[in-house]
Every structure is written in structure tokens, then in C-alpha cells.
Design a protein around this motif. Structure first.
Motif, short mmCIF file in Angstrom:
data_model
loop_
_atom_site.label_atom_id
_atom_site.label_comp_id
_atom_site.label_asym_id
_atom_site.label_seq_id
_atom_site.Cartn_x
_atom_site.Cartn_y
_atom_site.Cartn_z
N GLU A 1 0.85 -1.19 0.00
CA GLU A 1 0.00 0.00 0.00
C GLU A 1 0.88 1.23 0.00
O GLU A 1 1.92 1.24 0.67
CB GLU A 1 -0.79 0.00 1.31
CG GLU A 1 -2.26 0.18 1.17
CD GLU A 1 -2.92 0.08 2.53
OE1 GLU A 1 -3.74 -0.82 2.70
OE2 GLU A 1 -2.58 0.89 3.43
N VAL B 1 0.61 6.56 3.48
CA VAL B 1 -0.27 7.74 3.52
C VAL B 1 0.22 8.70 4.60
O VAL B 1 0.28 8.33 5.78
CB VAL B 1 -1.73 7.30 3.81
CG1 VAL B 1 -2.65 8.52 3.89
CG2 VAL B 1 -2.22 6.31 2.78
N GLU C 1 -5.84 9.61 12.65
CA GLU C 1 -6.67 8.46 12.30
C GLU C 1 -8.03 8.61 12.98
O GLU C 1 -8.10 8.95 14.18
CB GLU C 1 -5.99 7.17 12.74
CG GLU C 1 -4.73 6.90 11.93
CD GLU C 1 -4.06 5.60 12.29
OE1 GLU C 1 -4.47 4.55 11.78
OE2 GLU C 1 -3.10 5.63 13.08
P1 AMP Z 1 -3.70 -1.55 10.05
O1 AMP Z 1 -3.43 -2.90 10.64
O2 AMP Z 1 -3.93 -1.57 8.60
O3 AMP Z 1 -4.75 -0.80 10.80
O4 AMP Z 1 -2.35 -0.70 10.28
C1 AMP Z 1 -1.86 -0.42 11.59
C2 AMP Z 1 -1.37 1.01 11.65
O5 AMP Z 1 -0.31 1.21 10.70
C3 AMP Z 1 -2.44 2.03 11.27
O6 AMP Z 1 -3.24 2.34 12.39
C4 AMP Z 1 -1.58 3.20 10.81
O7 AMP Z 1 -1.10 3.95 11.90
C5 AMP Z 1 -0.41 2.52 10.13
N1 AMP Z 1 -0.66 2.38 8.67
C6 AMP Z 1 -1.34 1.39 8.08
N2 AMP Z 1 -1.41 1.55 6.75
C7 AMP Z 1 -0.74 2.69 6.48
C8 AMP Z 1 -0.48 3.42 5.28
N3 AMP Z 1 -0.86 2.98 4.08
N4 AMP Z 1 0.23 4.57 5.40
C9 AMP Z 1 0.66 5.03 6.59
N5 AMP Z 1 0.44 4.37 7.76
C10 AMP Z 1 -0.25 3.23 7.72
#
Ligand code: AMP
Length: 376
Positions: free
Chosen positions: A175, A178, A183
């Protein structure tokens, strides 16, 4: 009504507490032991899923990583809500991303990786820096890598390959990184007749990838964007129950990070802060009852209790504070309970959270201390 919940953790427990006044009784299926248990007392109520399915009026789930054979067995009874497809979507980032595209909802650019060649294509398509996430089984930031330069690709590939090969049907979703400002998440419910309602957005602070603070916010423009996306996703899935959407806020534009087809940790504040809490509304939705009002009654912040099984007594003595323990054995980093802090006004809520830093340790509650240092 008798509701069988797939999963026997704190979410089933809080559904049980919310269902009791409506005469909705909850049994929980422990996916690991195969036992049917009472989610509050942990008393074993029986063995074997088939029997429990027959006795239930409705079947629902408290987490998305449920073996597919179990989901299908439940779906065949015609009692499973939300449906197996919606639950599976939350458990597989590939399916989730495809759904977001289908629903026309903005999300981070991505590429699915199965091989080393795919990894190179991902670098070209998504760009660097990128975030790499396992398609199956990842939660709370687990099973993730960051790639900051092309030169590091060879270094992290062996670990990624190991992850892909460790289980059937596994892949990695690359991905774009971002650069978000914060959040936020939206929790809402959709009923059997298609009626739906959402709570005010929550702003979420994570510590080491795990949610630590979640606060109701009043942000009308963002709320409107989030509502539109919720409606699109919930309708595309023909969803029934509580659904959570997690977003990145990038200069006032929301991008969906992920969805959770269930009651959500960032909705726990609704127990004290909303007219009807998310657990009751989930049960109302899946039982075919009218949804309850999702209106904010008091600005509320939820503080997760991670790895601790006691709290200073001052917490219970603080106006607006409510403790919710999950009755779990203490383990480092484990979600053991949460504190909901409510106030009449946001300024008052901030003041109370700051005051908690005087009684909660910085080791166990770093996010509370960080909040206090930023707001004092
Ligand atoms: P997730 O398991 O997808 O919720 O990812 C855990 C944490 O990683 C998120 O709460 C964000 O803080 C960070 N994160 C996930 N995806 C991204 C992204 N594409 N860009 C930046 N930070 C990310």
C-alpha cells in the motif's frame, strides 16, 4: 431471543451485558476450544457447534478471522448476520480492497504480492515509501513491514516470502504510505430492512500499533464524508449489524484504511457517550429490532487498559470515569479492559483526561501522559 456469538472474548461479553435488558441472551462459541461458553461467567454450556446453531435464533461474530468451514456451517442455517461474505471481507485485505473499489470509496493505492516479481511491480505501481501488510490474519499492526528505499527490498523479501509460504492462500498487500494527520473511525449499524445510523466519528491514538485512546469528535465536514462512505460500503455488502470503517484524515480528506465487520474497539466510548451503545445496536440490528438512537449524549474518551489488571482507586472516584474490565488473565500488552471518561463539554473532558495522568503510570498509559503533556 438467543444469540450465538462466534468468538468468546470481550466483545461477546459486552454484547451479553447490553443484551440482558432486552431479554437477549448470548452464548459464545470459543473457536479455539470448540466449547460453547457463557461470555460473562465463562461457564461451559455445551460442546459442539451444531447443537448451538440449532438452539440459536441468530448467529453473529465478534471477530473476522473465523475458519471458513465454521462460517459456512453457520451460514447454511440461515441465521448468520452479518453474512459470511461480509465477515470474510474484513478478514482478507485483498477482498477488502476490492470491495472498497467496488463501493467507490477512496483508499490507498495498492498492489497484491505473491512472488518476488510482484514485489518489483508493486514498487513501480505503488511507489516508495510503502506499507506491506499480510492479506490474512493481520491485526493491530501485526504482519506488517515498511519499505523506505528500493535498496531494502532484498532485505525484507525473505521475511515476506516466509509469511506468504507459511499458510494457505496467504499474500502481501503493498500500500502507498499515507502521510495522514490523524486516524479516525466511524462506527454505525445497518438493520435488516436497510435502515442505518452512524455514531459521531472517533479520533484514535495508537501506541505501538495498538489502539490506546479513542474519543468522540465533533467534525461536521469529515462526518459527512465518512457517512457517505459508510452507506456505500454497508449497502454494497447488504450488511446487517454494526460495521466500523477506519480512516486516515489527510488534510480534511478521508481515505479508508480498513473495515471491521463487527463491534469495534473505537466504539467502546458509546457505552457512556451515546444514547444507545454499539453493542445494543448490533444486537438490535441482527435480531431485526428497530435501531436505537446513535446520538452523542456526552463527549467521551475511551482509554484502553493494556497488560494491567488493577487500577488506582482514584479512577472510580473521578467524576465521569467508568471502568469496564474484561475478566481476563493478565498478560503483557493484552487488552484487559477500558476506562470511559465522559464530561458535559469537550474542554471539561480534556481537563479530566489530563488529571488522569496524575494517577495512571506513564509506563502503562503512555498515551494519557502524552495527551496531558500536549494539553497542559
Ligand atoms: P492496520 O493494521 O492496517 O490498521 O495498520 C496499523 C497502523 O499502521 C495504522 O493504524 C496506521 O497507523 C499505520 N498504517 C497502516 N497503513 C498505512 C499506510 N498505508 N500509510 C501510513 N500508515 C499506515
Amino acid at each position: 431471543m438467543h444469540v450465538l456469538v462466534l468468538g468468546a472474548g470481550q466483545l461477546a461479553r459486552m454484547m451479553s451485558l447490553a443484551g440482558a435488558p432486552l431479554n437477549i441472551h448470548i452464548s459464545a462459541f470459543d473457536v479455539v476450544s470448540g466449547q460453547i461458553i457463557h461470555p460473562l461467567t465463562q461457564e461451559v454450556q455445551g460442546h459442539g457447534l451444531e447443537n448451538a446453531i440449532q438452539q440459536a435464533d441468530v448467529i453473529t461474530a465478534e471477530f473476522e478471522h473465523i475458519p471458513h468451514d465454521i462460517l459456512h456451517q453457520c451460514e447454511q442455517s440461515g441465521k448468520l448476520l452479518p453474512g459470511a461474505q461480509a465477515i470474510k471481507t474484513g478478514g482478507d485485505r485483498r477482498v477488502e480492497k476490492a470491495l472498497l473499489d467496488q463501493a467507490g470509496v477512496k483508499n490507498a493505492k495498492y498492489f497484491v504480492i505473491n512472488t518476488r516479481d510482484d514485489f518489483d511491480s508493486a514498487i513501480r505501481h505503488v511507489g516508495i515509501p510503502m506499507v506491506l501488510k499480510s492479506a490474512l490474519g493481520g491485526y493491530d499492526g501485526k504482519g506488517q513491514w515498511r519499505l523506505k528505499s528500493t535498496a531494502d527490498a532484498d532485505k525484507i523479501w525473505p521475511e515476506m516470502q516466509q509469511c506468504i509460504e507459511a499458510s494457505d492462500n496467504q499474500a502481501i498487500v503493498a500500500e502507498e504510505f499515507v502521510p495522514f494527520d490523524r486516524e479516525v473511525s466511524l462506527v454505525g449499524a445497518r438493520g435488516k430492512n436497510g435502515e442505518w445510523a452512524v455514531y459521531p466519528l472517533s479520533e484514535n491514538i495508537h501506541t505501538d500499533g495498538v489502539l490506546s485512546l479513542s474519543t468522540s469528535i465533533d467534525a461536521q465536514a469529515l462526518q459527512q464524508q465518512a457517512k457517505t462512505m459508510f452507506e456505500a460500503v454497508a449497502n454494497t455488502l447488504n450488511y446487517v449489524g454494526v460495521l466500523a470503517l477506519e480512516f486516515f484524515d489527510v488534510q480534511g480528506q478521508l481515505l479508508v484504511n480498513e473495515i471491521a465487520p463487527r463491534v469495534h474497539n473505537s466504539g467502546h466510548w458509546t457505552q457512556q457517550g451515546a444514547d444507545t451503545c454499539q453493542f445494543e445496536n448490533h444486537l438490535r440490528a441482527v435480531c431485526g429490532l428497530p435501531l436505537g438512537s446513535t446520538k452523542l449524549i456526552r463527549p467521551t474518551c475511551m482509554v484502553n487498559i493494556l497488560g494491567e489488571d488493577t487500577l488506582p482507586s482514584e479512577i472510580l472516584a473521578t467524576e465521569g470515569c467508568h471502568i469496564h474490565w474484561y475478566g481476563k488473565e493478565k498478560r503483557s500488552g493484552r487488552k484487559m479492559g477500558h476506562i470511559n471518561v465522559s464530561a458535559d463539554y469537550y474542554a471539561e473532558l480534556e481537563r479530566i483526561i489530563c488529571s488522569l495522568a496524575d494517577v495512571l503510570s506513564a509506563d502503562a498509559f503512555p498515551a494519557v501522559h502524552q495527551f496531558a503533556s500536549q494539553h497542559k
